[in-house]
Write a protein that holds these residues in place. Structure first.
Motif, PDB file in Angstrom:
ATOM      1  N   ASP A 355       1.054  -1.124   0.057  1.00 35.19           N
ATOM      2  CA  ASP A 355      -0.002  -0.134   0.043  1.00 35.19           C
ATOM      3  C   ASP A 355       0.994   1.459  -0.173  1.00 35.19           C
ATOM      4  OD1 ASP A 355      -2.150  -1.623  -0.225  1.00 35.19           O
ATOM      5  OD2 ASP A 355      -2.622  -1.144   2.194  1.00 35.19           O
ATOM      6  N   PHE A 356       1.971   1.218   0.690  1.00 38.92           N
ATOM      7  CA  PHE A 356       3.076   2.393   0.810  1.00 38.92           C
ATOM      8  C   PHE A 356       3.680   2.548  -0.556  1.00 38.92           C
ATOM      9  CE2 PHE A 356       7.370   3.618   1.200  1.00 38.92           C
ATOM     10  CZ  PHE A 356       7.100   5.059   1.838  1.00 38.92           C
ATOM     11  N   LEU A 357       3.879   1.614  -1.344  1.00 35.80           N
ATOM     12  CA  LEU A 357       4.568   1.894  -2.674  1.00 35.80           C
ATOM     13  C   LEU A 357       3.474   2.357  -3.472  1.00 35.80           C
ATOM     14  CD1 LEU A 357       6.545  -1.200  -3.510  1.00 35.80           C
ATOM     15  CD2 LEU A 357       7.333   0.977  -2.929  1.00 35.80           C
ATOM     16  N   GLY A 358       2.108   1.830  -3.429  1.00 32.83           N
ATOM     17  CA  GLY A 358       1.065   2.307  -4.425  1.00 32.83           C
ATOM     18  C   GLY A 358       0.834   3.771  -4.126  1.00 32.83           C
ATOM     19  N   ALA A 359       1.074   4.321  -2.782  1.00 32.98           N
ATOM     20  CA  ALA A 359       0.718   5.539  -2.401  1.00 32.98           C
ATOM     21  C   ALA A 359       1.714   6.548  -2.890  1.00 32.98           C
ATOM     22  CB  ALA A 359       0.650   5.892  -0.798  1.00 32.98           C
ATOM     23  N   SER A 360       3.127   5.904  -2.905  1.00 31.19           N
ATOM     24  CA  SER A 360       4.357   6.652  -3.457  1.00 31.19           C
ATOM     25  C   SER A 360       4.321   6.740  -4.821  1.00 31.19           C
ATOM     26  CB  SER A 360       5.554   5.819  -2.944  1.00 31.19           C
ATOM     27  OG  SER A 360       5.581   5.874  -1.550  1.00 31.19           O
ATOM     28  N   PHE A 361       3.974   5.744  -5.573  1.00 36.02           N
ATOM     29  CA  PHE A 361       3.979   6.017  -7.126  1.00 36.02           C
ATOM     30  C   PHE A 361       2.888   7.030  -7.371  1.00 36.02           C
ATOM     31  CE2 PHE A 361       4.661   1.220  -7.729  1.00 36.02           C
ATOM     32  CZ  PHE A 361       6.112   1.474  -7.127  1.00 36.02           C
ATOM     33  N   ARG A 362       1.723   7.017  -6.532  1.00 31.66           N
ATOM     34  CA  ARG A 362       0.923   8.290  -7.070  1.00 31.66           C
ATOM     35  C   ARG A 362       1.219   9.561  -6.613  1.00 31.66           C
ATOM     36  NH1 ARG A 362      -2.466   4.087  -5.210  1.00 31.66           N
ATOM     37  NH2 ARG A 362      -2.506   4.893  -2.902  1.00 31.66           N
ATOM     38  N   ARG A 363       1.913   9.767  -5.543  1.00 31.16           N
ATOM     39  CA  ARG A 363       2.524  11.109  -5.108  1.00 31.16           C
ATOM     40  C   ARG A 363       3.424  11.436  -5.923  1.00 31.16           C
ATOM     41  NH1 ARG A 363       2.266  15.561  -4.404  1.00 31.16           N
ATOM     42  NH2 ARG A 363       2.349  16.719  -2.761  1.00 31.16           N
ATOM     43  N   TYR A 364       4.332  10.677  -6.634  1.00 30.37           N
ATOM     44  CA  TYR A 364       5.534  10.999  -7.069  1.00 30.37           C
ATOM     45  C   TYR A 364       4.963  11.517  -8.668  1.00 30.37           C
ATOM     46  CZ  TYR A 364       9.523  10.149  -4.446  1.00 30.37           C
ATOM     47  OH  TYR A 364      10.594  10.254  -3.390  1.00 30.37           O
ATOM     48  N   TYR A 365       3.819  11.000  -9.006  1.00 32.82           N
ATOM     49  CA  TYR A 365       3.326  11.477 -10.270  1.00 32.82           C
ATOM     50  C   TYR A 365       2.751  12.946 -10.256  1.00 32.82           C
ATOM     51  CZ  TYR A 365       0.076  11.479 -14.058  1.00 32.82           C
ATOM     52  OH  TYR A 365      -0.521  11.949 -15.485  1.00 32.82           O
ATOM     53  N   GLU A 366       1.981  13.036  -8.952  1.00 31.38           N
ATOM     54  CA  GLU A 366       1.449  14.339  -8.892  1.00 31.38           C
ATOM     55  C   GLU A 366       2.520  15.461  -8.694  1.00 31.38           C
ATOM     56  OE1 GLU A 366      -0.853  13.435  -5.423  1.00 31.38           O
ATOM     57  OE2 GLU A 366      -2.357  12.512  -6.409  1.00 31.38           O
ATOM     58  N   TRP A 367       3.513  15.054  -7.957  1.00 30.86           N
ATOM     59  CA  TRP A 367       4.704  15.952  -7.721  1.00 30.86           C
ATOM     60  C   TRP A 367       5.270  16.192  -8.962  1.00 30.86           C
ATOM     61  CZ3 TRP A 367       6.091  17.779  -2.815  1.00 30.86           C
ATOM     62  CH2 TRP A 367       7.251  18.212  -2.541  1.00 30.86           C
ATOM     63  N   ALA A 368       5.851  15.364  -9.785  1.00 30.63           N
ATOM     64  CA  ALA A 368       6.307  15.870 -11.032  1.00 30.63           C
ATOM     65  C   ALA A 368       5.493  16.556 -11.844  1.00 30.63           C
ATOM     66  CB  ALA A 368       6.708  14.397 -11.763  1.00 30.63           C
ATOM     67  N   ALA A 369       4.201  16.377 -11.928  1.00 31.03           N
ATOM     68  CA  ALA A 369       3.297  17.035 -12.780  1.00 31.03           C
ATOM     69  C   ALA A 369       3.114  18.567 -12.207  1.00 31.03           C
ATOM     70  CB  ALA A 369       1.868  16.571 -12.612  1.00 31.03           C
ATOM     71  N   LYS A 370       3.259  18.638 -11.041  1.00 29.20           N
ATOM     72  CA  LYS A 370       3.353  20.128 -10.093  1.00 29.20           C
ATOM     73  C   LYS A 370       4.528  20.854 -10.573  1.00 29.20           C
ATOM     74  CE  LYS A 370       4.061  20.389  -5.794  1.00 29.20           C
ATOM     75  NZ  LYS A 370       4.038  20.280  -4.567  1.00 29.20           N
TER      76      LYS A 370
END
Length: 372
Positions: A355-370
């Motif tokens: 679950d932590f990895l899944g949350a990290s993948f999503r957050r890094y995607y948002e971080w890069a987009a920002k």
């Protein structure tokens, strides 16, 4: 700016030498989050045999590379190029070949159904028959070294952290959640034949994190080989033409420093999961890979090759602090504006690794987009 690494001897890892001071200097509050191991038997030949496969692999036919893609695993097995994204943009800066070095079919059938991204079956290129054995030999060596280090982590933490309970040595020794990543960093596109003055000035610089963006390793341990630089046209191994190209990390002071891995050493980084289970005593470090400045390549299209191996636990493993640990103490370590905060991804004590990895993948995607 470059720094001196903490270096330990492989013989001391295998013995019962007390390496607590070295581990804390390398991975602790004031360390860089990276340690070097010297004296591994056959090490230079072991990693070189794999790195030399990267150029012919990256230049296989389009059809051959397509056959190595594994969409079901979210491209976490076989070949991946342009499948990962930096925000909304496909990442074409590098190609990755993912493999499991300890098993061609890791885990159980149920594991592979439940966690297709974590334990996919291997895919090997028929055109490179020596590649499977070379990759498995490298990955097995990396897991062996990391297992020894994990055993020393347990010993150190049991003496210094009240309530430590992770038992990383046993987990790493038995895990089949190992992922090798043979990386081929493509050279930048060629400049125009008659560039303007502005364009010539631009070639003096590259993006700070143009080959791999700033990130923390989200798992447990990452073993790193030294890198190779090659002429993309011929595959000839060459010296790194740019003293600023390669691996960079964020020191605890907040400044960026370049890390050069000695040719006779393996380096190992700790990820955020180790930070959690040690209560913040050992700390993950933001890092990136910087490309070569075209002005220093003398007209050559220079590519970089490396092969990290991510050595983790089963995705169902609960990420729990030591008994009596404080969440704020874990989250206060290794803070950097270059990576998304750990507290936004590790949402509660006992959250599973998967679950932590899944949350990290999503957050890094948002971080890069920002950041775009």
């Amino acid at each position: 700016m470059s720094v001196d690494l903490v270096v330990v001897e492989y013989g001391d890892l295998c013995a019962n030498a007390d390496l607590s001071l070295e581990l804390l200097r390398a991975w602790g509050e004031n360390g860089l989050g990276i340690i070097a191991v010297r004296g591994i038997p056959g090490w230079v030949d072991t990693y070189t045999d794999v790195l030399r496969q990267a150029h012919p692999l990256a230049h296989l036919s389009e059809g051959s590379l397509k056959a190595l893609e594994d969409e079901e695993s979210m491209y976490n097995a076989g070949w991946s190029h342009g499948k990962e994204k930096l925000g909304d943009k496909p990442d074409f800066a590098k190609g990755s070949f993912y493999f499991n070095p300890v098993s061609d079919a890791p885990g159980t059938e149920e594991d592979r159904k439940q966690f297709p991204w974590a334990m996919p079956k291997n895919r090997w290129p028929a055109e490179l028959p020596e590649m499977p054995l070379a990759c498995k030999r490298l990955g097995a060596t990396m897991r062996d070294v990391v297992a020894h280090l994990a055993r020393h982590v347990d010993s150190c933490m049991e003496r210094t952290v009240e309530g430590y309970r992770a038992q990383l040595g046993a987990l790493v020794s038995d895990t089949q959640k190992c992922k090798g990543r043979l990386l081929y960093y493509f050279p930048p596109a060629a400049a125009e034949s008659s560039p303007s003055k502005k364009q010539r000035q631009d070639t003096e610089k590259v993006l700070e994190d143009g080959w791999i963006g700033w990130h923390n390793d989200s798992g447990f341990f990452t073993a790193l080989s030294p890198d190779l630089y090659v002429d993309d046209g011929t595959g000839e191994v060459i010296d790194n033409p740019d003293p600023e190209a390669g691996l960079w990390v964020v020191a605890r002071s907040g400044c960026s420093v370049r890390v050069s891995i000695p040719r006779d050493c393996m380096c190992v980084q700790v990820g955020e999961c180790v930070q959690v289970v040690t209560g913040g005593v050992l700390v993950a470090t933001p890092h990136c890979v910087r490309g070569c400045r075209p002005s220093l390549t003398r007209g050559r299209r220079v590519a970089r090759v490396s092969c990290p191996c991510f050595i983790d636990t089963h995705p169902s493993f609960p990420l729990a602090m030591p008994a009596g640990g404080q969440r704020d103490a874990v989250l206060a370590r290794g803070l950097s504006s270059k990576v998304p905060p750990l507290g936004e991804r590790w949402t509660h004590d006992g959250q599973t690794f998967g679950d932590f990895l899944g949350a990290s993948f999503r957050r890094y995607y948002e971080w890069a987009a920002k950041a775009q």
